[in-house]
Scaffold this motif. Structure first.
Motif, PDB file in Angstrom:
ATOM      1  N   SER A  93       2.584   9.413  -4.730  1.00  0.00           N
ATOM      2  CA  SER A  93       2.597   8.244  -5.433  1.00  0.00           C
ATOM      3  C   SER A  93       1.607   7.028  -5.279  1.00  0.00           C
ATOM      4  CB  SER A  93       4.063   7.485  -5.094  1.00  0.00           C
ATOM      5  OG  SER A  93       3.985   6.093  -5.885  1.00  0.00           O
ATOM      6  N   GLU A  94       1.248   6.241  -5.916  1.00  0.00           N
ATOM      7  CA  GLU A  94       0.296   5.296  -5.641  1.00  0.00           C
ATOM      8  C   GLU A  94       0.951   3.780  -5.530  1.00  0.00           C
ATOM      9  OE1 GLU A  94      -2.733   5.301  -4.761  1.00  0.00           O
ATOM     10  OE2 GLU A  94      -3.071   7.506  -5.141  1.00  0.00           O
ATOM     11  N   GLN A  95       2.375   3.990  -5.584  1.00  0.00           N
ATOM     12  CA  GLN A  95       3.018   2.684  -5.493  1.00  0.00           C
ATOM     13  C   GLN A  95       3.193   2.319  -3.824  1.00  0.00           C
ATOM     14  OE1 GLN A  95       6.920   3.359  -7.051  1.00  0.00           O
ATOM     15  NE2 GLN A  95       6.242   3.708  -9.101  1.00  0.00           N
ATOM     16  N   PRO A  96       3.301   1.055  -3.494  1.00  0.00           N
ATOM     17  CA  PRO A  96       3.591   0.718  -2.233  1.00  0.00           C
ATOM     18  C   PRO A  96       4.769   1.399  -1.715  1.00  0.00           C
ATOM     19  CG  PRO A  96       3.092  -1.140  -3.745  1.00  0.00           C
ATOM     20  CD  PRO A  96       3.275  -0.157  -4.624  1.00  0.00           C
ATOM     21  N   GLY A  97       4.487   1.841  -0.389  1.00  0.00           N
ATOM     22  CA  GLY A  97       5.740   2.710   0.113  1.00  0.00           C
ATOM     23  C   GLY A  97       5.604   4.132  -0.125  1.00  0.00           C
ATOM     24  N   LEU A  98       6.873   4.860  -0.039  1.00  0.00           N
ATOM     25  CA  LEU A  98       6.721   6.039  -0.343  1.00  0.00           C
ATOM     26  C   LEU A  98       6.727   6.532  -1.904  1.00  0.00           C
ATOM     27  CD1 LEU A  98       9.706   7.317   2.131  1.00  0.00           C
ATOM     28  CD2 LEU A  98       7.041   7.769   2.435  1.00  0.00           C
ATOM     29  N   GLY A  99       7.141   5.611  -2.649  1.00  0.00           N
ATOM     30  CA  GLY A  99       7.327   5.851  -4.231  1.00  0.00           C
ATOM     31  C   GLY A  99       8.359   6.498  -4.624  1.00  0.00           C
ATOM     32  N   VAL A 100       9.370   6.734  -3.876  1.00  0.00           N
ATOM     33  CA  VAL A 100      10.727   7.330  -4.410  1.00  0.00           C
ATOM     34  C   VAL A 100      11.848   6.397  -3.851  1.00  0.00           C
ATOM     35  CG1 VAL A 100      10.938   8.247  -2.077  1.00  0.00           C
ATOM     36  CG2 VAL A 100      11.853   9.479  -4.110  1.00  0.00           C
ATOM     37  N   ASP A 101      12.956   6.460  -4.890  1.00  0.00           N
ATOM     38  CA  ASP A 101      14.136   5.482  -4.471  1.00  0.00           C
ATOM     39  C   ASP A 101      15.251   6.534  -4.562  1.00  0.00           C
ATOM     40  OD1 ASP A 101      15.834   3.341  -3.689  1.00  0.00           O
ATOM     41  OD2 ASP A 101      14.757   2.341  -5.077  1.00  0.00           O
ATOM     42  N   ILE A 102      16.491   5.919  -4.433  1.00  0.00           N
ATOM     43  CA  ILE A 102      17.897   6.431  -4.671  1.00  0.00           C
ATOM     44  C   ILE A 102      18.575   5.573  -5.685  1.00  0.00           C
ATOM     45  CG2 ILE A 102      18.897   5.832  -2.487  1.00  0.00           C
ATOM     46  CD1 ILE A 102      20.624   8.434  -2.981  1.00  0.00           C
ATOM     47  N   ASP A 103      19.108   6.246  -6.814  1.00  0.00           N
ATOM     48  CA  ASP A 103      19.926   5.398  -7.807  1.00  0.00           C
ATOM     49  C   ASP A 103      21.279   5.643  -7.142  1.00  0.00           C
ATOM     50  OD1 ASP A 103      21.609   4.816  -9.959  1.00  0.00           O
ATOM     51  OD2 ASP A 103      20.379   5.415 -11.317  1.00  0.00           O
ATOM     52  N   LEU A 129       0.914  -1.071  -0.030  1.00  0.00           N
ATOM     53  CA  LEU A 129      -0.162  -0.027  -0.078  1.00  0.00           C
ATOM     54  C   LEU A 129       1.036   1.326   0.052  1.00  0.00           C
ATOM     55  CD1 LEU A 129      -2.502  -1.033   2.807  1.00  0.00           C
ATOM     56  CD2 LEU A 129      -2.943  -0.638   0.263  1.00  0.00           C
ATOM     57  N   PRO A 130       0.442   2.429  -0.649  1.00  0.00           N
ATOM     58  CA  PRO A 130       1.248   3.587  -0.465  1.00  0.00           C
ATOM     59  C   PRO A 130       0.910   4.083   0.888  1.00  0.00           C
ATOM     60  CG  PRO A 130      -1.054   3.903  -1.861  1.00  0.00           C
ATOM     61  CD  PRO A 130      -0.739   2.426  -1.582  1.00  0.00           C
ATOM     62  N   VAL A 131       1.994   4.733   1.484  1.00  0.00           N
ATOM     63  CA  VAL A 131       2.152   4.855   2.892  1.00  0.00           C
ATOM     64  C   VAL A 131       0.755   5.945   3.340  1.00  0.00           C
ATOM     65  CG1 VAL A 131       3.222   6.440   4.593  1.00  0.00           C
ATOM     66  CG2 VAL A 131       4.413   4.848   3.090  1.00  0.00           C
ATOM     67  N   TYR A 132       0.341   6.823   2.422  1.00  0.00           N
ATOM     68  CA  TYR A 132      -0.960   7.555   2.927  1.00  0.00           C
ATOM     69  C   TYR A 132      -2.231   6.592   3.357  1.00  0.00           C
ATOM     70  CZ  TYR A 132      -3.479   7.160  -1.648  1.00  0.00           C
ATOM     71  OH  TYR A 132      -4.080   6.628  -2.668  1.00  0.00           O
ATOM     72  N   GLN A 133      -2.157   5.326   2.619  1.00  0.00           N
ATOM     73  CA  GLN A 133      -3.268   4.378   3.167  1.00  0.00           C
ATOM     74  C   GLN A 133      -3.050   4.047   4.476  1.00  0.00           C
ATOM     75  OE1 GLN A 133      -5.898   4.078   1.893  1.00  0.00           O
ATOM     76  NE2 GLN A 133      -5.805   4.140  -0.476  1.00  0.00           N
ATOM     77  N   LEU A 134      -1.688   3.787   4.898  1.00  0.00           N
ATOM     78  CA  LEU A 134      -1.578   3.555   6.351  1.00  0.00           C
ATOM     79  C   LEU A 134      -1.668   4.587   7.215  1.00  0.00           C
ATOM     80  CD1 LEU A 134       1.937   1.580   5.632  1.00  0.00           C
ATOM     81  CD2 LEU A 134      -0.324   0.674   5.541  1.00  0.00           C
ATOM     82  N   LEU A 135      -1.732   5.808   6.822  1.00  0.00           N
ATOM     83  CA  LEU A 135      -1.818   6.839   7.841  1.00  0.00           C
ATOM     84  C   LEU A 135      -3.435   7.235   7.615  1.00  0.00           C
ATOM     85  CD1 LEU A 135       0.979   8.925   6.414  1.00  0.00           C
ATOM     86  CD2 LEU A 135       0.945   7.802   8.652  1.00  0.00           C
ATOM     87  N   GLY A 136      -4.329   6.453   7.177  1.00  0.00           N
ATOM     88  CA  GLY A 136      -6.002   6.584   7.346  1.00  0.00           C
ATOM     89  C   GLY A 136      -6.563   6.839   5.806  1.00  0.00           C
ATOM     90  N   GLY A 137      -5.702   6.854   4.876  1.00  0.00           N
ATOM     91  CA  GLY A 137      -6.277   7.216   3.494  1.00  0.00           C
ATOM     92  C   GLY A 137      -6.371   8.819   3.139  1.00  0.00           C
ATOM     93  N   ARG A 138      -7.016   9.010   2.035  1.00  0.00           N
ATOM     94  CA  ARG A 138      -7.009  10.366   1.648  1.00  0.00           C
ATOM     95  C   ARG A 138      -8.012  11.066   2.455  1.00  0.00           C
ATOM     96  NH1 ARG A 138      -5.353  11.884  -3.233  1.00  0.00           N
ATOM     97  NH2 ARG A 138      -4.196  10.178  -4.344  1.00  0.00           N
ATOM     98  N   SER A 183       7.565   9.012  -8.390  1.00  0.00           N
ATOM     99  CA  SER A 183       6.507   8.939  -8.830  1.00  0.00           C
ATOM    100  C   SER A 183       5.294   9.801  -8.506  1.00  0.00           C
ATOM    101  CB  SER A 183       5.679   7.385  -8.931  1.00  0.00           C
ATOM    102  OG  SER A 183       5.796   6.844  -7.832  1.00  0.00           O
ATOM    103  N   TYR A 184       5.872  10.759  -7.620  1.00  0.00           N
ATOM    104  CA  TYR A 184       4.792  12.051  -7.444  1.00  0.00           C
ATOM    105  C   TYR A 184       4.583  12.643  -8.411  1.00  0.00           C
ATOM    106  CZ  TYR A 184       9.014  14.560  -5.893  1.00  0.00           C
ATOM    107  OH  TYR A 184      10.179  15.233  -6.153  1.00  0.00           O
ATOM    108  N   ARG A 185       3.632  13.437  -8.555  1.00  0.00           N
ATOM    109  CA  ARG A 185       3.377  14.290  -9.923  1.00  0.00           C
ATOM    110  C   ARG A 185       2.721  15.445  -9.671  1.00  0.00           C
ATOM    111  NH1 ARG A 185      -1.434  13.663 -12.011  1.00  0.00           N
ATOM    112  NH2 ARG A 185      -2.723  11.927 -10.964  1.00  0.00           N
ATOM    113  N   PHE A 186       2.919  16.610 -10.306  1.00  0.00           N
ATOM    114  CA  PHE A 186       2.390  17.826 -10.500  1.00  0.00           C
ATOM    115  C   PHE A 186       1.565  17.938 -11.374  1.00  0.00           C
ATOM    116  CE2 PHE A 186       2.394  22.309 -11.956  1.00  0.00           C
ATOM    117  CZ  PHE A 186       2.087  22.930 -10.672  1.00  0.00           C
ATOM    118  N   ALA A 187       0.360  18.506 -11.156  1.00  0.00           N
ATOM    119  CA  ALA A 187      -0.635  18.746 -12.314  1.00  0.00           C
ATOM    120  C   ALA A 187      -1.532  19.982 -11.523  1.00  0.00           C
ATOM    121  CB  ALA A 187      -1.563  17.443 -12.816  1.00  0.00           C
ATOM    122  N   ASP A 188      -1.704  20.868 -12.524  1.00  0.00           N
ATOM    123  CA  ASP A 188      -2.831  21.840 -11.986  1.00  0.00           C
ATOM    124  C   ASP A 188      -2.786  22.462 -10.696  1.00  0.00           C
ATOM    125  OD1 ASP A 188      -4.860  23.220 -13.035  1.00  0.00           O
ATOM    126  OD2 ASP A 188      -6.520  21.753 -12.616  1.00  0.00           O
TER     127      ASP A 188
END
Ligand code: KDG
Ligand code: MG
Length: 402
Positions: A365-375, A103-112, A354-359
């Motif tokens: 991110s909707e990916q499991p976890g935070l949705g960010v990594d380091i290369d 789950l994306p972390v925001y779901q663990l925090l109670g959802g949107r 995979s966070y994104r800016f729009a409008d």
């Protein structure tokens, strides 16, 4: 699921970032931002020497217990270095928990609690004409809220104004740059700047301004009062916040909303500000305020007192911190605004996200976890470069708050 490895990665893709990567014994990884601009290696060393050895073999799913262990267990509590290090561990463990849960972390925090995270961008220029053009550019990009910073005639280095039209980046040479400051000139100039911005862009756009800790309470009260006709969303860091009761004076004199908190690292730094309702927005963020676990505690206290969030989000925090902040922003009931300053291209590449800016909104991110990594391979191509924040001096040479 035990912690098998934890490593600290220091990299400079355009500016310095410190990242903690935790790996569990079944191969799940989590990342946490540990960037403390101008003091990066202090946190890297605190983590490597004092924290990582304590993590190996601990249960990766015990986030609260690990937080308490690192906070209480150090005996020497609080402070930016300690709390940034704890934040990195906490953030990485939330990332792991999300990945394990799928789950994306925001779901663990109670959802949107909302559809998107309203962000504010940085409009700035040395002249008012340049500023108006930059506000227009932000509105064209979709921003609904902009921070307005402008050069002040007769002041060498106004806060928040980049050189030659470039984005503002205060961390420069290894030895701090010496900036110059004059509060009286600033106080005289700013009302006319906001008058022109409001008259050009109308009442809809949210306008913010960062004083960056430079005034006394009575000067801040005067500024807040003189800006009331322009209905700011917030006036940020009007005075240094060590003296929390100093904000009473500002409050008695102006209805301009007050935002404070980017340098706070614990709930104790803002307890009085919140419970006496001396501020309207608390601007602490994940990386400097003990991670997701502690920042949520601050926001929950704030919620009881009608104080909203306004998390710090410049490029001095890495995309890992921003990704984490967005999960909190979208889930808490008392979200206000999120600061957003796009990163240099190299930093975006080092931290795939995979966070994104729009409008005018950022979306977590909707990916499991935070949705960010380091290369890590790419990060290794950008070695650390010492870069200090400036100091500020009055015209007679007195050291002033920067
Ligand atoms: O590294 C210091 C910056 O993060 C700080 O000056 C930014 O005041 C700031 C803001 O509001 O973004
Ligand atoms: Mg600020």
């Amino acid at each position: 699921m035990k912690i098998a490895d934890a490593r600290v990665i220091v990299t400079c893709p355009g500016r310095n970032f410190v990242t903690l990567k935790i790996v569990t014994d079944d191969g799940v990884t989590g990342v946490g931002d540990a960037t403390l601009t101008g003091r990066e290696l202090a946190v890297a060393s605190y983590l490597t020497e004092h924290v990582v050895p304590l993590l190996i073999g601990r249960e990766a799913d015990r986030i609260e217990d690990t937080w308490q262990y690192l906070y209480r267990g150090a005996y020497w509590r609080r402070g930016p270095v300690t709390m940034t290090a704890i934040a990195a561990v906490d953030t990485a463990l939330w990332d792991i928990k999300g990945k394990v849960a799928g789950l994306p972390v925001y779901q663990l925090l109670g959802g949107r609690s909302r559809d998107g995270v309203t962000v504010y961008g940085h409009a700035q220029a040395a002249t008012v004409d340049g500023l108006l053009a930059d506000v227009a550019r932000h509105l064209d990009l979709g921003y609904r809220a902009v921070r307005v910073q402008c050069g002040v005639p007769g002041v060498a280095d106004s806060y928040g104004v980049g050189r030659d039209g470039l984005p503002y980046e205060p961390a420069g040479a290894a030895i701090p740059a010496e900036n110059g400051w004059n509060s009286e000139r600033y106080l005289t100039h700013m009302p006319s700047v906001f008058a022109q911005v409001r008259s050009e862009f109308g009442p809809e756009v949210k306008l913010l301004h960062d004083v960056h800790h430079r005034l006394t309470p009575i000067e801040a009260a005067r500024l807040g009062k003189s800006l009331e006709p322009y209905a700011l969303t917030w006036l940020e860091d009007p005075v240094p916040a060590e003296l929390q009761e100093g904000f009473r004076l500002i409050r008695q004199h102006t209805t301009t909303p007050i935002a404070v908190g980017e340098v706070f690292n614990s709930i104790w730094d803002c307890q009085q500000l919140i419970t006496e309702q001396l501020i309207d927005y608390v601007r602490a963020t994940v990386v400097h305020a003990g991670g997701i676990t502690h920042l949520r505690r601050i926001f929950d206290l704030a919620h009881l007192y009608h104080v909203r969030s306004g998390s710090h989000g410049t490029t001095s925090l890495s995309p890992v911190c921003l990704a984490a902040a967005l999960h909190l922003d979208v889930s808490i009931p008392n979200f206000g605004l999120q600061e957003y300053q796009p990163y240099p291209e190299a930093a975006d590449a080092v931290f795939p996200h995979s966070y994104r800016f729009a409008d005018g909104f950022l979306h977590p991110s909707e990916q499991p976890g935070l949705g960010v990594d380091i290369d890590e391979e790419l990060a290794a191509r950008y070695p650390y470069r010492p870069a200090a924040l400036p100091v500020n001096r009055l015209e007679d040479g007195t050291l002033h708050d920067w």
